[in-house]
Scaffold this motif. Structure first.
Motif, PDB file in Angstrom:
ATOM      1  N   VAL A 264      38.506  64.330  73.451  1.00 54.84           N
ATOM      2  CA  VAL A 264      39.909  63.894  73.805  1.00 54.84           C
ATOM      3  C   VAL A 264      40.162  62.761  72.940  1.00 54.84           C
ATOM      4  O   VAL A 264      39.667  61.623  72.729  1.00 54.84           O
ATOM      5  CB  VAL A 264      39.830  63.561  75.316  1.00 54.84           C
ATOM      6  CG1 VAL A 264      41.295  63.037  75.485  1.00 54.84           C
ATOM      7  CG2 VAL A 264      39.747  64.519  76.295  1.00 54.84           C
ATOM      8  N   VAL A 265      41.370  62.894  72.330  1.00 51.99           N
ATOM      9  CA  VAL A 265      41.641  61.861  71.531  1.00 51.99           C
ATOM     10  C   VAL A 265      42.513  60.641  72.230  1.00 51.99           C
ATOM     11  O   VAL A 265      43.185  60.936  73.090  1.00 51.99           O
ATOM     12  CB  VAL A 265      42.886  62.535  70.461  1.00 51.99           C
ATOM     13  CG1 VAL A 265      43.583  61.377  69.450  1.00 51.99           C
ATOM     14  CG2 VAL A 265      42.416  63.515  69.297  1.00 51.99           C
ATOM     15  N   LYS A 266      42.061  59.452  71.797  1.00 47.73           N
ATOM     16  CA  LYS A 266      42.455  58.421  72.431  1.00 47.73           C
ATOM     17  C   LYS A 266      43.914  58.120  72.280  1.00 47.73           C
ATOM     18  O   LYS A 266      44.604  58.431  71.201  1.00 47.73           O
ATOM     19  CB  LYS A 266      41.827  57.151  71.783  1.00 47.73           C
ATOM     20  CG  LYS A 266      42.203  55.747  72.665  1.00 47.73           C
ATOM     21  CD  LYS A 266      41.586  54.564  72.137  1.00 47.73           C
ATOM     22  CE  LYS A 266      41.702  53.406  73.086  1.00 47.73           C
ATOM     23  NZ  LYS A 266      41.256  52.295  72.736  1.00 47.73           N
TER      24      LYS A 266
ATOM     25  N   ALA B 285      41.666  71.188  67.170  1.00 51.12           N
ATOM     26  CA  ALA B 285      42.495  69.955  67.857  1.00 51.12           C
ATOM     27  C   ALA B 285      43.798  70.632  68.035  1.00 51.12           C
ATOM     28  O   ALA B 285      44.193  71.193  67.252  1.00 51.12           O
ATOM     29  CB  ALA B 285      42.275  68.735  67.178  1.00 51.12           C
ATOM     30  N   TYR B 286      44.325  70.480  69.213  1.00 53.46           N
ATOM     31  CA  TYR B 286      45.610  70.841  69.718  1.00 53.46           C
ATOM     32  C   TYR B 286      46.557  69.764  69.929  1.00 53.46           C
ATOM     33  O   TYR B 286      46.331  68.400  69.902  1.00 53.46           O
ATOM     34  CB  TYR B 286      45.591  71.882  70.713  1.00 53.46           C
ATOM     35  CG  TYR B 286      44.924  73.068  70.415  1.00 53.46           C
ATOM     36  CD1 TYR B 286      45.707  73.942  69.600  1.00 53.46           C
ATOM     37  CD2 TYR B 286      43.772  73.258  71.014  1.00 53.46           C
ATOM     38  CE1 TYR B 286      44.919  75.263  69.281  1.00 53.46           C
ATOM     39  CE2 TYR B 286      43.036  74.466  70.646  1.00 53.46           C
ATOM     40  CZ  TYR B 286      43.646  75.342  69.908  1.00 53.46           C
ATOM     41  OH  TYR B 286      43.173  76.704  69.199  1.00 53.46           O
ATOM     42  N   SER B 287      47.904  70.112  69.894  1.00 49.57           N
ATOM     43  CA  SER B 287      49.149  68.944  70.154  1.00 49.57           C
ATOM     44  C   SER B 287      48.795  68.160  71.443  1.00 49.57           C
ATOM     45  O   SER B 287      49.389  67.039  71.629  1.00 49.57           O
ATOM     46  CB  SER B 287      50.267  69.668  70.032  1.00 49.57           C
ATOM     47  OG  SER B 287      50.413  70.764  71.185  1.00 49.57           O
ATOM     48  N   TYR B 288      48.223  68.664  72.489  1.00 51.28           N
ATOM     49  CA  TYR B 288      48.092  67.652  73.603  1.00 51.28           C
ATOM     50  C   TYR B 288      46.787  66.580  73.316  1.00 51.28           C
ATOM     51  O   TYR B 288      46.652  65.904  74.219  1.00 51.28           O
ATOM     52  CB  TYR B 288      47.497  68.558  74.661  1.00 51.28           C
ATOM     53  CG  TYR B 288      48.505  69.508  75.300  1.00 51.28           C
ATOM     54  CD1 TYR B 288      49.894  68.487  75.721  1.00 51.28           C
ATOM     55  CD2 TYR B 288      48.615  70.835  75.607  1.00 51.28           C
ATOM     56  CE1 TYR B 288      50.732  69.145  76.488  1.00 51.28           C
ATOM     57  CE2 TYR B 288      49.594  71.261  76.394  1.00 51.28           C
ATOM     58  CZ  TYR B 288      50.647  70.747  76.774  1.00 51.28           C
ATOM     59  OH  TYR B 288      51.681  71.291  77.262  1.00 51.28           O
ATOM     60  N   GLY B 289      46.137  67.029  72.144  1.00 52.72           N
ATOM     61  CA  GLY B 289      45.034  65.835  72.013  1.00 52.72           C
ATOM     62  C   GLY B 289      43.737  66.170  72.348  1.00 52.72           C
ATOM     63  O   GLY B 289      43.039  65.016  72.749  1.00 52.72           O
TER      64      GLY B 289
ATOM     65  N   GLY C  24      44.303  61.821  81.858  1.00 55.80           N
ATOM     66  CA  GLY C  24      43.009  61.550  82.378  1.00 55.80           C
ATOM     67  C   GLY C  24      41.967  62.639  82.222  1.00 55.80           C
ATOM     68  O   GLY C  24      40.802  62.710  82.675  1.00 55.80           O
ATOM     69  N   LEU C  25      42.257  63.693  81.195  1.00 52.97           N
ATOM     70  CA  LEU C  25      41.382  64.696  80.647  1.00 52.97           C
ATOM     71  C   LEU C  25      39.958  63.857  80.096  1.00 52.97           C
ATOM     72  O   LEU C  25      40.478  63.009  79.552  1.00 52.97           O
ATOM     73  CB  LEU C  25      42.016  65.550  79.818  1.00 52.97           C
ATOM     74  CG  LEU C  25      41.096  67.047  79.711  1.00 52.97           C
ATOM     75  CD1 LEU C  25      41.363  67.810  80.908  1.00 52.97           C
ATOM     76  CD2 LEU C  25      41.985  67.722  78.541  1.00 52.97           C
TER      77      LEU C  25
END
Length: 85
Positions: free
Chosen positions: A29-31, A3-7, A39-40
């Motif tokens: 994708v983290v909420k 998991a990365y900083s962009y979520g 929108g990813l």
């Protein structure tokens, strides 16, 4: 897969036998994350980062930065997103 900083979580797959270009598949994708806000979605394919093909050299930039534009596909449709931290 991390998991990365962009979520979002992703994995990379070489696009061809030359191992030059990579396709990044979004796994999660983290909420309320920057990725969610842009929108990813799970299942999106990322083919370009900041208008450059995804390669070994820039693959790590999916992990963060000031801003990032992504191009790719979602269900065979073109996708263009911009993420901000």
């Amino acid at each position: 897969n991390e998991a990365y900083s962009y979520g979002f979580e992703f994995t990379g797959i070489y696009a061809d036998k030359t191992h030059q270009d990579i396709l990044a598949l979004v796994l999660y994708v983290v909420k309320d994350s920057p990725a969610d806000d842009a929108g990813l979605q799970r299942g999106d394919w990322i083919t370009k980062i900041n208008d450059a093909p995804v390669t070994d050299a820039n693959f790590a930039s999916l992990s963060g930065g000031e801003a990032c534009s992504l191009n790719g596909t979602r269900q065979q449709r073109s996708l263009c997103l911009r993420m901000k931290k």
